[in-house]
Structure formats: structure tokens, C-alpha cells
Enzyme design. Structure first.
Site, short mmCIF file in Angstrom:
data_model
loop_
_atom_site.label_atom_id
_atom_site.label_comp_id
_atom_site.label_asym_id
_atom_site.label_seq_id
_atom_site.Cartn_x
_atom_site.Cartn_y
_atom_site.Cartn_z
N ARG A 279 55.09 53.80 53.97
CA ARG A 279 55.63 53.98 55.33
C ARG A 279 55.83 55.43 55.73
NH1 ARG A 279 57.37 49.22 53.23
NH2 ARG A 279 57.30 47.45 54.65
N HIS B 35 50.83 51.78 55.66
CA HIS B 35 49.51 51.64 55.02
C HIS B 35 48.35 52.18 55.86
CE1 HIS B 35 51.47 49.80 51.77
NE2 HIS B 35 51.45 48.53 52.14
N HIS C 210 46.01 48.37 46.73
CA HIS C 210 47.02 47.37 47.07
C HIS C 210 46.57 45.98 46.63
CE1 HIS C 210 50.20 45.35 49.23
NE2 HIS C 210 50.72 46.52 49.53
N ASP D 15 60.90 45.96 46.23
CA ASP D 15 59.94 46.60 47.14
C ASP D 15 60.39 48.05 47.27
OD1 ASP D 15 57.96 47.13 48.93
OD2 ASP D 15 58.66 45.77 50.50
N GLU E 118 51.69 49.95 43.25
CA GLU E 118 50.97 50.92 44.06
C GLU E 118 51.32 52.33 43.60
OE1 GLU E 118 52.10 49.61 48.15
OE2 GLU E 118 52.75 47.88 46.99
C1 GAL Z 1 53.86 46.80 50.36
C2 GAL Z 1 55.10 47.18 51.04
C3 GAL Z 1 55.79 45.92 51.49
C4 GAL Z 1 54.85 45.12 52.38
C5 GAL Z 1 53.52 44.96 51.71
C6 GAL Z 1 52.49 44.37 52.62
O1 GAL Z 1 53.22 47.93 49.86
O2 GAL Z 1 55.93 47.93 50.20
O3 GAL Z 1 56.98 46.21 52.15
O4 GAL Z 1 54.70 45.78 53.61
O5 GAL Z 1 53.01 46.17 51.28
O6 GAL Z 1 52.86 43.11 53.07
#
Ligand code: GAL
Length: 381
Positions: free
Chosen positions: A109, A134, A209, A281, A346
Site C-alpha cells: 500500500r 499492488h 503474490h 496481514d 510477499e
Molecule cells: C495482500 C494484502 C492484503 C490484501 C491482499 C489481496 O498483499 O496485504 O491486505 O489486499 O494482498 O487481497
């Protein structure tokens, strides 16, 4: 169902034979299931198979890992990543479009999609509440990359993919060229090498991802995986999952994975950072110098005996426990992409680093080359 061919790993043919009939250890997705053109570019599915029968399937749509067949302790093979069987399914993906791709230009983010670089302010697209996530709604994950398969001197094979991101795409400055190379080694490692250059100062933080499930099916939760993370601290966030700037110790919190612990053991803990994220997360601050390659995490599933070791030269790793999944998407072999049935690791710079001078520097300038290496290594016990 577009799977039309079966791979029988040479080394496994004898053990896979039963009563005279050859029983294949797994079915791969056929290349023609990805045969389409998007924005004038041809979509491909590439298949890498190593000497031990491990296989990786990668598409140039989003530089995405589609399948990863790894050996389990009982000699069978499990496909340990989420994905879909056809390109049409990827394009229809509802709740989570981030199954397997390389995300970027800036993975994770950026606060309100804004940052200032060399005195100039930039506004990126907003696609996650009031923030940028992303790389935005047209991030690298949604692009058709160019590339193909190469054979290396040691007989391993790589898929090499390049994307040219134009100046201003999703709000980012500079024409950026990024190459991601996936290599499947003969000792069961999937290696990701990144390289990028730019013609104007920009920020960069691409990451892979993939959602892993070491059971090989989402019928079983990833809460049973035993996880170890080599990190003494993490970056706490606000409710929008934007770092506050603090580096907090994991000691005494459910984020302390320095000793191997089941993911599910503390996932419902009454701990504010976990309530904000609805589970795990968070970005862990890895116990090593930025740029130094080393082990970030070890994940083990007792039911299959599969061990995955994640190594990186990045300063951080976001561990996401699949808290936003709702089971509405149907993946490979009918697997539902359900709540906490996939976990992402990640490797990355810290989230929102463009707005935190105290975090590792995310700026790439003309004449410099950005590099990153991430290794997912597989074994059994
Ligand atoms: C992750 C992120 C989560 C969510 C996910 C995608 O990398 O940390 O919060 O957004 O991607 O659904």
C-alpha cells in the site's frame, strides 16, 4: 476443463506404475487453455519441469505463477499454489485478482496513493479504500508481459518476462522496464530474479503474490501450517493497513513466529494489529541487513510433510493469511478460494516506504538497476 495432456516425470515412471498401467503423478494445464490475445498481445502458458519431476506453470498475463507441483513426503505431488485452469477464469476472477502474479510497480500500500519525490508530488490510482494497493487497478498483475523459456548452462530452465511500464501509468513517473525471471532448479527451488531500470526517478517494490496451500487443496485450511519467521519486529499500521512508521517488537505478541508455531494457534487473538487486519496481514522486519540474502520464513504442513523455505534479499516480508477470501471464486480442480485457505509470503520493501524516509529507500533513478531475488525452496520431512 481444458487439461489435455499429462506429464509423467521420467524419474518417477517406475514408482508411478501400477498393475502395468502408467499412472501419472499429476496433470498439467495445457498451453491452449491460455491461448488468447489481450490488448494486442498474445497470452502464453509456459511449463518448466525439473529432473525431480517438480513443475511450475507460468503465464505472461501478470507474470503469474499458475501451478506449482512439488513432491510430498509420501512420494505424491501436490499443486501448492492457487490458480485457475483457463485465462478466461483469470479474467473473471472476482474477489481476488492477485492469485499468483507479480504485483507492482509498488506492491502493497501507498497512503492515499500520494508521495513526493525530488519535490514533486504524485497521485497514484486509488483501488483499496482510500489507498493505492499492488500498483493499482491496472498494475503489473494485469498486463501481458513479453518473454519465453530459456535453458540455462546447468540444464535448468527459466521463464524470462519483460514489461515496459510507460511514464504516468497508474500515476507513476518514468518509463520503467522490468524483467522477472522464474527459474526452476533441479534441487526443487523456484527462484525469482527481478531487474528494473527507469528513465526518470520513480519508486519501485514489485513482489510475487502467490497464495500457497501446502495441503495441495483448499479443502483444508492453511491454519494447520507451522510457520517460522526470522523477524524480531514488524511495522504496525492504521485501520487502512498503512504503516504508522513505528517498528514494534514481535516479542509477547501473536506476531512472534521466531519459534515454529501453527498459523491458526493465535490467529483469533485479541491483539489490536490483528483485529485491524482480520488475522495476519502485516509486514515483518526481517532479521538481516537490507540487500543481504537470507532465510525469511519456513512453512511446514505436517499432513503432507511439505516444507517451503522463503529466502530473500529484501528488508521485509508481508505474511497474509487469506482473511478477505470468501470462497466465491472456483480455482483449479474445483478448489474454492475460501477464507484462510491460502497464505501469501510477499518479500518486499516496507509498505508505504515512499512516505517514510526512515524506511529502506524505494527510489530508483536513471542509470541505476533495481534487483531483487526471492527463492521458494521445497523439501519434505
Ligand atoms: C495482500 C494484502 C492484503 C490484501 C491482499 C489481496 O498483499 O496485504 O491486505 O489486499 O494482498 O487481497
Amino acid at each position: 476443463m481444458k487439461r489435455v495432456f499429462t506429464y509423467v516425470a521420467g524419474a518417477l515412471m517406475l514408482t508411478a506404475c501400477t498393475t502395468g498401467t502408467q499412472k501419472a503423478p499429476y496433470e498439467l494445464i495445457a498451453a491452449d487453455a491460455f491461448d488468447t490475445t489481450l490488448n494486442g498481445r498474445s497470452v502464453q502458458l509456459y511449463t518448466l519441469v525439473n529432473k525431480q519431476g517438480m513443475a511450475a506453470q507460468i503465464t505472461n498475463y501478470g507474470a503469474r505463477l499458475v501451478s506449482l507441483w512439488v513432491p510430498a513426503a509420501d512420494g505424491s505431488f501436490k499443486d501448492v499454489v492457487w490458480g485457475y485452469e483457463t485465462i478466461a477464469d483469470y479474467l473473471d476472477a472476482g474477489t481476488d485478482v492477485y492469485s499468483g502474479p507479480v504485483v507492482g510497480r509498488y506492491g502493497n500500500r501507498i497512503n492515499k496513493g500520494q508521495f513526493t519525490l525530488d519535490g514533486k508530488s504524485y497521485q497514484l490510482t486509488i483501488n483499496d479504500g482510500e489507498n493505492h494497493l499492488h500498483g493499482g487497478s491496472g498494475g503489473f498483475w494485469s498486463k501481458v508481459w513479453q518473454g519465453g523459456v530459456v535453458t540455462n548452462a546447468d540444464s535448468s530452465q527459466s521463464v524470462v518476462l519483460t514489461y515496459e511500464s510507460p511514464d504516468g501509468e497508474e500515476g507513476y513517473p518514468g518509463n520503467l522496464t522490468i524483467t522477472v525471471m522464474y527459474t526452476l532448479t533441479n534441487d526443487n527451488q523456484l527462484v525469482l530474479n527481478y531487474e528494473a531500470t527507469t528513465d526518470a526517478p520513480t519508486v519501485i517494490n514489485p513482489t510475487s503474490h502467490s497464495y500457497f496451500n501446502l495441503h495441495g487443496t483448499t479443502a483444508q485450511s492453511t491454519n494447520s501450517h507451522i510457520l517460522q519467521i526470522n523477524a524480531d519486529s514488524f511495522t504496525p499500521t492504521d485501520a487502512g493497513l498503512i504503516p504508522t512508521g513505528e517498528i514494534a517488537p514481535v516479542e509477547g505478541t501473536p506476531l512472534d513466529f521466531r519459534q515454529p508455531t501453527a498459523i491458526g494457534e493465535r490467529i483469533e487473538a485479541d491483539f489490536e494489529p490483528m483485529k485491524l487486519a482480520k488475522g495476519y496481514d502485516h509486514n515483518w522486519v526481517l532479521n538481516k541487513a537490507n540487500g543481504q540474502f537470507g532465510e525469511a520464513a519456513v512453512v511446514y504442513e505436517p499432513a503432507t510433510g511439505i516444507v517451503m523455505t522463503v529466502s530473500t534479499d529484501q528488508p521485509g516480508m508481508q505474511f497474509y493469511s487469506g482473511n478477505f477470501m470468501d470462497g466465491k471464486d472456483v480455482g483449479k480442480r474445483g478448489d474454492l478460494h475460501s477464507f484462510r485457505t491460502g497464505v501469501a509470503f510477499e518479500t518486499q520493501n516496507f509498505p508505504d516506504a515512499p512516505n517514510h524516509p526512515e524506511f529502506p529507500n524505494p527510489v530508483l533513478r536513471p542509470g541505476e538497476t533495481y534487483t531483487q531475488t526471492c527463492v521458494y525452496a521445497f523439501s519434505t520431512k
